[in-house]
Write an enzyme that holds these catalytic residues in place. Structure first.
Site, PDB file in Angstrom:
ATOM      1  N   HIS A  37       3.603  14.901  59.457  1.00 54.80           N
ATOM      2  CA  HIS A  37       4.958  15.345  59.829  1.00 54.80           C
ATOM      3  C   HIS A  37       5.722  15.898  58.626  1.00 54.80           C
ATOM      4  O   HIS A  37       6.802  16.451  58.775  1.00 54.80           O
ATOM      5  CB  HIS A  37       5.747  14.268  60.578  1.00 54.80           C
ATOM      6  CG  HIS A  37       6.218  13.122  59.763  1.00 54.80           C
ATOM      7  ND1 HIS A  37       6.488  11.889  60.278  1.00 54.80           N
ATOM      8  CD2 HIS A  37       6.482  13.011  58.458  1.00 54.80           C
ATOM      9  CE1 HIS A  37       6.884  11.078  59.324  1.00 54.80           C
ATOM     10  NE2 HIS A  37       6.896  11.740  58.215  1.00 54.80           N
ATOM     11  N   HIS A  38       5.134  15.757  57.427  1.00 52.94           N
ATOM     12  CA  HIS A  38       5.724  16.431  56.267  1.00 52.94           C
ATOM     13  C   HIS A  38       5.277  17.886  56.195  1.00 52.94           C
ATOM     14  O   HIS A  38       5.686  18.620  55.325  1.00 52.94           O
ATOM     15  CB  HIS A  38       5.314  15.729  54.971  1.00 52.94           C
ATOM     16  CG  HIS A  38       5.871  14.346  54.863  1.00 52.94           C
ATOM     17  ND1 HIS A  38       7.046  14.072  54.224  1.00 52.94           N
ATOM     18  CD2 HIS A  38       5.424  13.161  55.327  1.00 52.94           C
ATOM     19  CE1 HIS A  38       7.293  12.773  54.295  1.00 52.94           C
ATOM     20  NE2 HIS A  38       6.330  12.195  54.959  1.00 52.94           N
ATOM     21  N   TYR A  48       7.197   3.760  52.935  1.00 53.17           N
ATOM     22  CA  TYR A  48       7.323   2.387  53.428  1.00 53.17           C
ATOM     23  C   TYR A  48       7.059   1.378  52.322  1.00 53.17           C
ATOM     24  O   TYR A  48       7.570   0.249  52.369  1.00 53.17           O
ATOM     25  CB  TYR A  48       6.425   2.190  54.653  1.00 53.17           C
ATOM     26  CG  TYR A  48       7.007   2.967  55.803  1.00 53.17           C
ATOM     27  CD1 TYR A  48       8.086   2.457  56.506  1.00 53.17           C
ATOM     28  CD2 TYR A  48       6.577   4.248  56.106  1.00 53.17           C
ATOM     29  CE1 TYR A  48       8.696   3.186  57.492  1.00 53.17           C
ATOM     30  CE2 TYR A  48       7.178   4.985  57.098  1.00 53.17           C
ATOM     31  CZ  TYR A  48       8.242   4.455  57.788  1.00 53.17           C
ATOM     32  OH  TYR A  48       8.858   5.188  58.757  1.00 53.17           O
ATOM     33  N   SER A  67      16.174  -9.394  55.164  1.00 51.95           N
ATOM     34  CA  SER A  67      15.779 -10.482  56.063  1.00 51.95           C
ATOM     35  C   SER A  67      15.975 -11.848  55.408  1.00 51.95           C
ATOM     36  O   SER A  67      16.072 -12.863  56.103  1.00 51.95           O
ATOM     37  CB  SER A  67      14.308 -10.330  56.469  1.00 51.95           C
ATOM     38  OG  SER A  67      14.077  -9.067  57.028  1.00 51.95           O
ATOM     39  N   HIS A  71       3.424   9.383  52.634  1.00 50.92           N
ATOM     40  CA  HIS A  71       4.208   8.707  53.670  1.00 50.92           C
ATOM     41  C   HIS A  71       4.127   7.188  53.597  1.00 50.92           C
ATOM     42  O   HIS A  71       5.148   6.530  53.662  1.00 50.92           O
ATOM     43  CB  HIS A  71       3.964   9.211  55.086  1.00 50.92           C
ATOM     44  CG  HIS A  71       5.145   8.845  55.933  1.00 50.92           C
ATOM     45  ND1 HIS A  71       6.284   9.614  55.969  1.00 50.92           N
ATOM     46  CD2 HIS A  71       5.419   7.721  56.621  1.00 50.92           C
ATOM     47  CE1 HIS A  71       7.199   8.976  56.669  1.00 50.92           C
ATOM     48  NE2 HIS A  71       6.708   7.845  57.088  1.00 50.92           N
ATOM     49  N   ASP A 111       3.071 -19.687  38.726  1.00 56.50           N
ATOM     50  CA  ASP A 111       3.030 -18.347  38.140  1.00 56.50           C
ATOM     51  C   ASP A 111       2.260 -17.464  39.108  1.00 56.50           C
ATOM     52  O   ASP A 111       1.864 -17.912  40.187  1.00 56.50           O
ATOM     53  CB  ASP A 111       2.368 -18.345  36.752  1.00 56.50           C
ATOM     54  CG  ASP A 111       2.850 -17.170  35.893  1.00 56.50           C
ATOM     55  OD1 ASP A 111       2.979 -16.057  36.426  1.00 56.50           O
ATOM     56  OD2 ASP A 111       3.100 -17.383  34.693  1.00 56.50           O
ATOM     57  N   LYS A 121      13.493  -4.554  64.054  1.00 53.27           N
ATOM     58  CA  LYS A 121      14.045  -5.230  62.882  1.00 53.27           C
ATOM     59  C   LYS A 121      15.575  -5.194  62.910  1.00 53.27           C
ATOM     60  O   LYS A 121      16.242  -6.218  62.721  1.00 53.27           O
ATOM     61  CB  LYS A 121      13.568  -4.536  61.603  1.00 53.27           C
ATOM     62  CG  LYS A 121      12.232  -5.023  61.100  1.00 53.27           C
ATOM     63  CD  LYS A 121      11.942  -4.366  59.764  1.00 53.27           C
ATOM     64  CE  LYS A 121      10.541  -4.682  59.294  1.00 53.27           C
ATOM     65  NZ  LYS A 121      10.351  -6.090  58.953  1.00 53.27           N
ATOM     66  N   ARG A 151      16.241  23.660  50.381  1.00 54.47           N
ATOM     67  CA  ARG A 151      16.144  22.711  49.265  1.00 54.47           C
ATOM     68  C   ARG A 151      15.840  23.451  47.978  1.00 54.47           C
ATOM     69  O   ARG A 151      15.271  24.543  48.005  1.00 54.47           O
ATOM     70  CB  ARG A 151      14.949  21.783  49.475  1.00 54.47           C
ATOM     71  CG  ARG A 151      15.107  20.776  50.522  1.00 54.47           C
ATOM     72  CD  ARG A 151      13.784  20.057  50.721  1.00 54.47           C
ATOM     73  NE  ARG A 151      13.517  19.124  49.632  1.00 54.47           N
ATOM     74  CZ  ARG A 151      12.455  18.320  49.598  1.00 54.47           C
ATOM     75  NH1 ARG A 151      11.582  18.356  50.563  1.00 54.47           N
ATOM     76  NH2 ARG A 151      12.284  17.497  48.604  1.00 54.47           N
ATOM     77  N   HIS A 200      14.000  14.084  38.492  1.00 50.44           N
ATOM     78  CA  HIS A 200      14.802  13.172  39.310  1.00 50.44           C
ATOM     79  C   HIS A 200      13.954  12.518  40.405  1.00 50.44           C
ATOM     80  O   HIS A 200      13.917  11.297  40.518  1.00 50.44           O
ATOM     81  CB  HIS A 200      15.975  13.937  39.925  1.00 50.44           C
ATOM     82  CG  HIS A 200      16.734  13.182  40.968  1.00 50.44           C
ATOM     83  ND1 HIS A 200      17.627  12.189  40.655  1.00 50.44           N
ATOM     84  CD2 HIS A 200      16.717  13.250  42.325  1.00 50.44           C
ATOM     85  CE1 HIS A 200      18.125  11.682  41.773  1.00 50.44           C
ATOM     86  NE2 HIS A 200      17.592  12.315  42.808  1.00 50.44           N
ATOM     87  N   TRP A 252       8.525  17.087  42.868  1.00 49.65           N
ATOM     88  CA  TRP A 252       7.843  15.789  42.791  1.00 49.65           C
ATOM     89  C   TRP A 252       6.564  15.787  43.602  1.00 49.65           C
ATOM     90  O   TRP A 252       5.708  14.956  43.384  1.00 49.65           O
ATOM     91  CB  TRP A 252       8.762  14.636  43.171  1.00 49.65           C
ATOM     92  CG  TRP A 252       8.798  14.282  44.637  1.00 49.65           C
ATOM     93  CD1 TRP A 252       9.574  14.859  45.584  1.00 49.65           C
ATOM     94  CD2 TRP A 252       8.018  13.286  45.311  1.00 49.65           C
ATOM     95  NE1 TRP A 252       9.321  14.305  46.792  1.00 49.65           N
ATOM     96  CE2 TRP A 252       8.390  13.327  46.665  1.00 49.65           C
ATOM     97  CE3 TRP A 252       7.065  12.367  44.910  1.00 49.65           C
ATOM     98  CZ2 TRP A 252       7.820  12.490  47.627  1.00 49.65           C
ATOM     99  CZ3 TRP A 252       6.500  11.529  45.873  1.00 49.65           C
ATOM    100  CH2 TRP A 252       6.880  11.597  47.200  1.00 49.65           C
ATOM    101  N   SER A 300      -0.941   0.770  37.279  1.00 48.47           N
ATOM    102  CA  SER A 300       0.002  -0.341  37.157  1.00 48.47           C
ATOM    103  C   SER A 300       0.300  -0.949  38.526  1.00 48.47           C
ATOM    104  O   SER A 300       0.217  -2.168  38.723  1.00 48.47           O
ATOM    105  CB  SER A 300       1.290   0.170  36.506  1.00 48.47           C
ATOM    106  OG  SER A 300       2.373  -0.646  36.820  1.00 48.47           O
ATOM    107  N   SER A 301       0.620  -0.091  39.499  1.00 48.69           N
ATOM    108  CA  SER A 301       0.961  -0.606  40.832  1.00 48.69           C
ATOM    109  C   SER A 301      -0.241  -1.232  41.523  1.00 48.69           C
ATOM    110  O   SER A 301      -0.112  -2.233  42.233  1.00 48.69           O
ATOM    111  CB  SER A 301       1.496   0.523  41.713  1.00 48.69           C
ATOM    112  OG  SER A 301       2.689   1.016  41.199  1.00 48.69           O
ATOM    113  N   THR A 305      10.970  -0.411  63.711  1.00 45.36           N
ATOM    114  CA  THR A 305      12.152  -0.389  62.847  1.00 45.36           C
ATOM    115  C   THR A 305      13.372  -0.828  63.638  1.00 45.36           C
ATOM    116  O   THR A 305      14.201  -1.601  63.147  1.00 45.36           O
ATOM    117  CB  THR A 305      12.355   1.029  62.274  1.00 45.36           C
ATOM    118  OG1 THR A 305      11.100   1.513  61.824  1.00 45.36           O
ATOM    119  CG2 THR A 305      13.321   1.018  61.131  1.00 45.36           C
ATOM    120  N   GLU A 361       3.893   5.684  50.990  1.00 47.18           N
ATOM    121  CA  GLU A 361       4.760   5.419  49.840  1.00 47.18           C
ATOM    122  C   GLU A 361       6.209   5.181  50.265  1.00 47.18           C
ATOM    123  O   GLU A 361       6.906   4.333  49.699  1.00 47.18           O
ATOM    124  CB  GLU A 361       4.660   6.608  48.874  1.00 47.18           C
ATOM    125  CG  GLU A 361       5.596   6.543  47.673  1.00 47.18           C
ATOM    126  CD  GLU A 361       5.062   5.688  46.541  1.00 47.18           C
ATOM    127  OE1 GLU A 361       4.034   4.996  46.745  1.00 47.18           O
ATOM    128  OE2 GLU A 361       5.658   5.708  45.461  1.00 47.18           O
TER     129      GLU A 361
END
Lengths: 566, 352
Positions: free
Chosen positions: A312-313, A267, A278, A263, A115, A341, A460, A86, A149, A179-180, A338, A265
């Protein structure tokens, strides 16, 4: 609320446009071999949405297991496999690629290009994504990965997880990573080189700004994770000991490498969603975005800070107090851009002439949900409190508010906003709004109570919880909510499928858009534009509409000169 | 249209904030607090709640109000909102105010952190070891052999320094009632402090995914009076009954004095409940773990030698559908010879 969906009905328009290209090949070969950014974008969006539905089914299975204490609906092995599948699916096969899908389709259109800079590279990144997904899901036929994960070592080492599923996970990271990366380089090159005449950096649409930063963050973060999973692979099979404490390696090294990627990732997943909002808010508020420069700059500041907060993780890993202080402060500071925004979005709505159509529902719903995710993020950044909350359901609730609320709601916002452009047809508005409300209620039902479950001490990734721990009611509410959420999502899926053939014809610009994708037909022809207009402001379509109105003599605009600028 | 819509909004927001703060403070979010450290942490949490509720209410109220108040009405289809592009003063305000708020919260949190981590002189050192899927505790004794148990017993009001180890993968030692949580990382000794302040029994939980039995890797901590703690220590070190009895007593549900004269199968049952039951279902013992095979059926017809091998060398034979390497292979070291004999006798008696 008053009946205000009139504004979503477009002015009836006759569109005689149809491309009569001689079809020399079968349609499926056409799709397989295409280098058209729009077809690639559609394939990106459809395939990653399919992965989203698969990931959703996995989530529902877990919720069924947790519906009652000490349940044996799933074995612990299957439960561990499900949460690994998941999490990995939602992050690597859904949110990141669907943002790439939107960018593929709309980035060239928004900047007035015909293109992407490298169309074949673009096709490569799509097919690598699909192959990565297939490699990963093929492990279902043998044994799927089960180390979560983030695959912490030593649990993900061969000694504790001997199955090939873990290797399938490693290859997924490698393949979708390439790919990314290829996609990110392509977006960057396209944005830098192929903008319409007159589109300076100060006139770049905000969605394109976020994609630019998204690309930079991917280029920064992906090599780190690629290196880390390669080290894990050699640890597992080729006798190295990078993460093996018995041979002088360090399991904590994996965590540093993983979260240095992990982290940013977050964002990477959320910034394009900010970009969509926006774009949508000014269109539906009929008012320019408030503080364009502040919104664009805050994107860059968020990205910069995102690279400084990874530890912080790891607040439950031993770290000197001073270092903790640094990561606590940097995590706090990310709330400032943030917040900027969010305040600018609200100021954009203020005194607008707000069209209450489905994309606006999803955008406004996103703001409410995301604020909760942001606030709980602050809670988790406060080290002494995080001590109690980390690795509990509070964290699960937090990142679902951020990613489900922040990314998924903005993705649905984007889907409803751009669906008419991609298909040439409008979705059913009542069904879209019903879907929003069902999703909104289901989402909050599922995840709000998970905060309380975590505060009460539910860790968890547990497949069972004791009956006497006071967690039963929370979990039951959450399970019911998850099915409500599922129904809401299916309503939208039905809406998209049905409207594909039967929706009202949209015309080129059903929403009175601001950006150049609305200048061309819906769906746009191959090569997008016959003539690329000169860009004179952040809202080129508004200029074009005004010019058309002047020339055709329909002068009803009472708009005077813009007052001040930020 | 009402005359003062913004004033209305402010009033609604203030009332909603007040209600939200009251709810946030009245509900008891955390489990029972049983350590000194819980106080400042819970206060910090309350302060965060008090600050964040108004922020949430502000954002949602203004958003909802704007969408409702400025919605397009019939006849306004062609009207645009005013072309306001921004306001520098506002940008500065809503950058600076949250920044100041956040930095002050951060300083406060840092002060709490330093306070919690304060060292004490008379502290009790307890070594905690996590392994798949159980916790073990070791109490070093001055000039003597350390006491090893599977039950955590602590005296009230004495600062404890936990030194946390891991045998295999990463675990996380968490006592929700103490508000302490620290990863158990193989190869590193991690430390965490707590001072228990309330008598009682509280759960010990593993909070980091450690494999199939992660959910059942639970234990408990008993906080007792200093006198009872000393008595318990005496029992553990008492030569009469041997260490096996001590381990069994601690491993059982904590009935004082039990185990000494009990027969082998009863000791085995007790050992099973505290060491095996979290992963294995066995109807006779009343356990319902599901990480390993269901022993109610799996054991049928096995002789004692096979049973013994299954306990001390679990990877020798793997039940179909299960993996090697999941069950700990060091029970020969963590259990006493008597406990293993007891287990074998007990399992043989129920599998007949």
């Amino acid at each position: 609320m008053a009946t205000t969906d009139f504004a979503t009905r477009p002015v009836p328009q006759v569109l005689a446009h149809e491309v009569h290209a001689e079809r020399t090949r079968a349609r499926w070969i056409d799709w397989l071999t295409t280098t058209d950014h729009k077809k690639i974008g559609i394939m990106y969006i459809v395939s990653s949405f399919a992965f989203f539905l698969i990931g959703g089914i996995e989530a529902l299975l877990m919720r069924v297991q947790l519906a009652v204490p000490n349940n044996n609906f799933l074995t612990p092995e299957h439960f561990n496999e499900l949460f690994t599948l998941h999490g990995t699916t939602m992050i690597f096969l859904f949110v990141v690629p669907i943002m790439a899908g939107f960018a593929n389709y709309f980035l060239p259109l928004m900047i007035g290009a015909r293109d992407m800079a490298f169309p074949r590279l673009n096709a490569l990144s799509l097919w690598l994504l699909l192959f990565g997904g297939i490699v990963f899901y093929a492990s279902l036929l043998w044994q799927p990965p089960e180390a979560g994960w983030f695959s912490y070592t030593p649990l993900s080492n061969e000694m504790y997880t001997p199955s090939g599923g873990q290797d399938a996970w490693i290859f997924l990271i490698h393949i979708t990573g390439i790919s990314s990366l290829v996609g990110a380089v392509n977006f960057y090159a396209t944005i830098v080189n192929m903008r319409a005449p007159g589109m300076g950096w100060g006139r770049l649409p905000l969605f394109v700004w976020t994609i630019l930063i998204y690309a930079l963050l991917l280029i920064l973060a992906l090599p780190v994770i690629a290196g880390a999973v390669t080290m894990l692979l050699t640890d597992r099979h080729f006798g190295t000991h990078f993460f093996d404490p018995t041979e002088g390696g360090s399991p904590v090294l994996w965590q540093h490498l993983f979260w240095f990627f992990g982290h940013p990732e977050v964002y990477i997943m959320i910034l394009p969603g900010f970009g969509i909002v926006s774009e949508v808010l000014p269109v539906f508020a009929r008012k320019p975005i408030f503080g364009y420069k502040a919104v664009a700059a805050s994107t860059a500041v968020i990205a910069f800070l995102a690279a400084l907060v990874w530890a912080h993780h790891m607040f439950s890993v031993p770290v000197p107090t001073v270092v903790l202080g640094f990561f606590m402060l940097s995590s706090f500071l990310i709330a400032v851009p943030t917040g900027v925004k969010i305040f600018n979005w609200i100021a954009t709505l203020w005194r607008g002439s707000i069209v209450t159509a489905s994309p606006l529902y999803f955008a406004a719903g996103f703001i409410a949900i995301f604020v909760i995710g942001g606030i709980t993020g602050i809670f988790l950044a406060v080290f002494p409190v995080d001590w109690q909350l980390t690795d509990t359901y509070f964290v699960v609730a937090h990142f679902h508010y951020v990613l489900m609320g922040g990314a998924v709601f903005t993705i649905f916002c984007g889907l409803y906003y751009w669906y008419p452009k991609m298909t040439g047809r409008l979705c059913s508005e009542p069904l879209a709004k019903a879907s929003f409300w069902v999703m909104f209620v289901g989402f909050n039902m599922t995840f709000l109570v998970q905060h309380a479950a975590g505060l009460s001490g539910m860790p968890r990734r547990v497949y069972q919880y004791p009956a006497d721990a006071g967690l039963t009611l929370y979990n039951q509410i959450s399970t019911v909510g998850s099915f409500v959420l599922g129904v809401g999502i299916l309503m939208s899926v039905w809406n998209f499928v049905r409207s594909w053939k039967t929706g009202a014809v949209a015309g080129p610009d059903p929403w009175k858009g601001n950006t150049l994708e609305w200048f061309t037909q819906s769906p746009p022809p191959v090569n997008n534009f016959d003539e690329i207009p000169r860009v004179r402001s952040v809202e080129p379509m508004k200029d074009i509409r005004r010019q058309v109105e002047r020339q055709s003599g329909i002068e009803h605009d009472q708009v005077t000169q813009p007052s001040t600028t930020a | 249209m009402r005359r003062h819509p913004v004033a209305q909004m402010v009033i609604v927001g203030a009332i909603a904030s007040a209600i939200g703060i009251v709810i946030a403070l009245v509900i008891d979010w955390f489990p029972a607090d049983a350590a000194e450290q819980a106080g400042p942490i819970d206060t910090l949490y309350d302060v965060l709640m008090i600050v964040s509720v108004p922020v949430f209410v502000l954002v949602t109220t203004v958003t909802l109000f704007a969408v409702w108040r400025f919605r397009m009405r019939p006849g306004q289809e062609n009207e645009d909102g005013p072309p306001i592009h921004g306001n520098t003063r506002l940008e500065v305000i809503w950058t600076a105010v949250p920044a100041i708020l956040l930095v002050s919260l951060c300083s406060y949190a840092y002060a709490v952190l330093v306070d919690i981590e304060e060292k004490h002189d008379d502290q009790l050192v307890v070594h905690v070891t996590g392994q798949q899927f159980a916790w073990r505790y070791r109490y070093p004794q001055p000039g003597g052999r350390a006491i090893e148990t599977t039950a955590l017993v602590l005296p009230k009001d004495r600062p404890v320094l936990f030194k946390v180890h891991a045998e295999d993968v990463i675990h996380d030692f968490w006592v929700p009632a103490f508000r302490v949580k620290i990863d158990a990382v193989p190869g590193i000794t991690t430390e965490v402090r707590a001072t228990p302040t309330k008598l009682g029994r509280y759960p010990v939980v593993c909070a980091e995914l450690c494999g199939l039995g992660h959910a059942v890797m639970r234990s408990s901590v008993r906080v007792v009076t200093p006198a009872a703690y000393d008595r318990w220590l005496q029992e553990q070190t008492a030569p009469a009954g041997g260490e096996a009895t001590g381990g069994a007593t601690a491993g059982g549900e904590g009935e004082a004095g039990g185990g000494g004269g009990a027969d082998l199968a009863a000791l085995g049952r007790e050992t099973f409940v505290s060491n095996c039951g979290s992963c294995h279902t066995l109807a006779d013992a009343g356990t319902s773990g599901a990480a390993g095979p269901d022993l109610t059926t799996a054991l049928r017809g096995q002789d004692e030698a096979t049973l013994r091998e299954d306990i001390v060398a679990p990877d020798a034979r793997i039940t179909e559908g299960y993996q090697a390497g999941v069950m700990p292979d060091n029970f020969a070291e963590t259990l006493s010879a008597e406990q293993i004999d007891g287990l074998v006798a007990y399992l043989a008696s129920v599998s007949r």
